[in-house]
Design an enzyme around this catalytic site. Structure first.
Site, short mmCIF file in Angstrom:
data_model
loop_
_atom_site.label_atom_id
_atom_site.label_comp_id
_atom_site.label_asym_id
_atom_site.label_seq_id
_atom_site.Cartn_x
_atom_site.Cartn_y
_atom_site.Cartn_z
N PRO A 1 40.10 36.02 36.24
CG PRO A 1 41.31 34.18 37.18
CD PRO A 1 41.14 34.97 35.86
CG ASN A 2 38.92 35.54 41.95
OD1 ASN A 2 37.91 34.94 42.39
ND2 ASN A 2 40.01 34.64 41.73
NE ARG B 1 35.44 39.49 50.07
CZ ARG B 1 35.54 38.23 50.09
NH1 ARG B 1 34.43 37.73 49.50
NH2 ARG B 1 36.24 37.69 51.23
CE1 TYR C 1 44.75 42.79 42.84
CE2 TYR C 1 43.74 41.70 44.69
CZ TYR C 1 44.67 41.70 43.81
OH TYR C 1 45.47 40.40 43.58
CG ASN D 1 44.56 42.20 35.09
OD1 ASN D 1 45.10 41.31 35.46
ND2 ASN D 1 44.41 43.02 36.34
CB ALA E 1 45.39 33.85 39.62
CD GLU F 1 51.09 40.54 31.60
OE1 GLU F 1 52.42 40.07 30.75
OE2 GLU F 1 51.09 39.45 32.54
CG HIS G 1 49.22 42.53 36.12
ND1 HIS G 1 48.66 41.36 36.32
CD2 HIS G 1 50.26 42.20 35.14
CE1 HIS G 1 48.99 40.21 35.60
NE2 HIS G 1 49.96 40.68 34.54
NE ARG H 1 50.26 41.29 45.29
CZ ARG H 1 49.05 40.89 44.85
NH1 ARG H 1 48.46 41.07 43.66
NH2 ARG H 1 48.06 40.08 45.77
O1 CA2 Z 1 47.14 43.01 39.94
C1 CA2 Z 1 46.64 42.36 39.46
O2 CA2 Z 1 45.76 43.00 38.29
C2 CA2 Z 1 46.59 40.87 39.07
O3 CA2 Z 1 46.37 40.60 37.93
C3 CA2 Z 1 45.44 40.74 39.98
C4 CA2 Z 1 45.13 39.17 40.38
C5 CA2 Z 1 46.25 38.55 41.00
O4 CA2 Z 1 46.54 37.07 40.68
C6 CA2 Z 1 47.65 38.79 39.77
O5 CA2 Z 1 48.83 38.26 40.40
C7 CA2 Z 1 47.81 40.37 39.74
C8 CA2 Z 1 44.15 38.90 41.31
C9 CA2 Z 1 42.79 39.38 41.06
C10 CA2 Z 1 41.82 39.16 41.86
O6 CA2 Z 1 41.24 40.45 42.13
C11 CA2 Z 1 40.52 40.63 43.43
C12 CA2 Z 1 39.96 41.97 43.36
C13 CA2 Z 1 39.34 42.24 44.51
C14 CA2 Z 1 39.43 41.20 45.61
C15 CA2 Z 1 39.71 40.00 45.31
C16 CA2 Z 1 40.42 39.82 44.32
#
Ligand code: CA2
Length: 145
Positions: A11-12, A19, A24, A75, A78, A99, A101, A108
């Protein structure tokens, strides 16, 4: 023709590069896909690259990967921290799981320090931005039958 590596995104991650670039980066998910495809091609492999915001959709793709893929790079975003459904699906997948990330979750918030996916992953690549995916594809290709 060998089976593809499934690269699954949670997700996201569709917001990548759009964003929160301070966390990121500016690389979009389409950029990440292109990097994965190029790295796979250089290793004589192909990728199926997908993203969903829906846990059940990810479970369906993991189940599909059991017969259609040679390995899974995931990946879970969340859902990695919360989803026993993804863990169970990956356990049943019977293909190597890597896996990955973009960020380093261990550096974090404490709720990001544990992922269920890590319990079934052969390896985990974190903290290297899009490079995490390239290295994960390389590892998956090496592990694939
Ligand atoms: O670091 C990663 O790849 C994560 O999997 C990213 C997740 C986070 O919940 C994990 O703890 C680590 C969040 C992905 C959301 O991605 C976004 C990208 C741009 C703007 C907002 C969210």
């Amino acid at each position: 023709m060998s089976k593809p590596i499934y690269v699954l995104n949670g997700p996201n991650l569709n917001l990548l590069g759009v964003r929160e670039p301070e966390i990121y980066g500016k690389t979009t998910l389409a950029d990440v896909q292109a990097l994965c495809e190029a790295r796979a091609k250089s290793l004589g492999k192909t990728v199926v690259f997908r993203q969903s915001n829906h846990e059940g959709q990810l479970v369906d793709w993991i189940q599909e990967a059991r017969t259609m893929a040679c390995a899974i790079v995931i990946n879970p975003a969340a859902y990695g921290h919360t989803s026993i459904a993804l863990l169970d699906a990956l356990k049943a997948a019977e293909v190597p799981v890597i896996e990955c990330h973009l960020s380093n979750p261990a550096a974090r918030e404490s709720f990001r320090h544990h992922t269920y996916v890590s319990l079934v992953a052969t390896g985990v690549v974190t903290g290297l931005g899009a490079k995490s995916y390239e290295l994960a594809v390389e590892a998956a290709a090496a592990l694939a039958a």
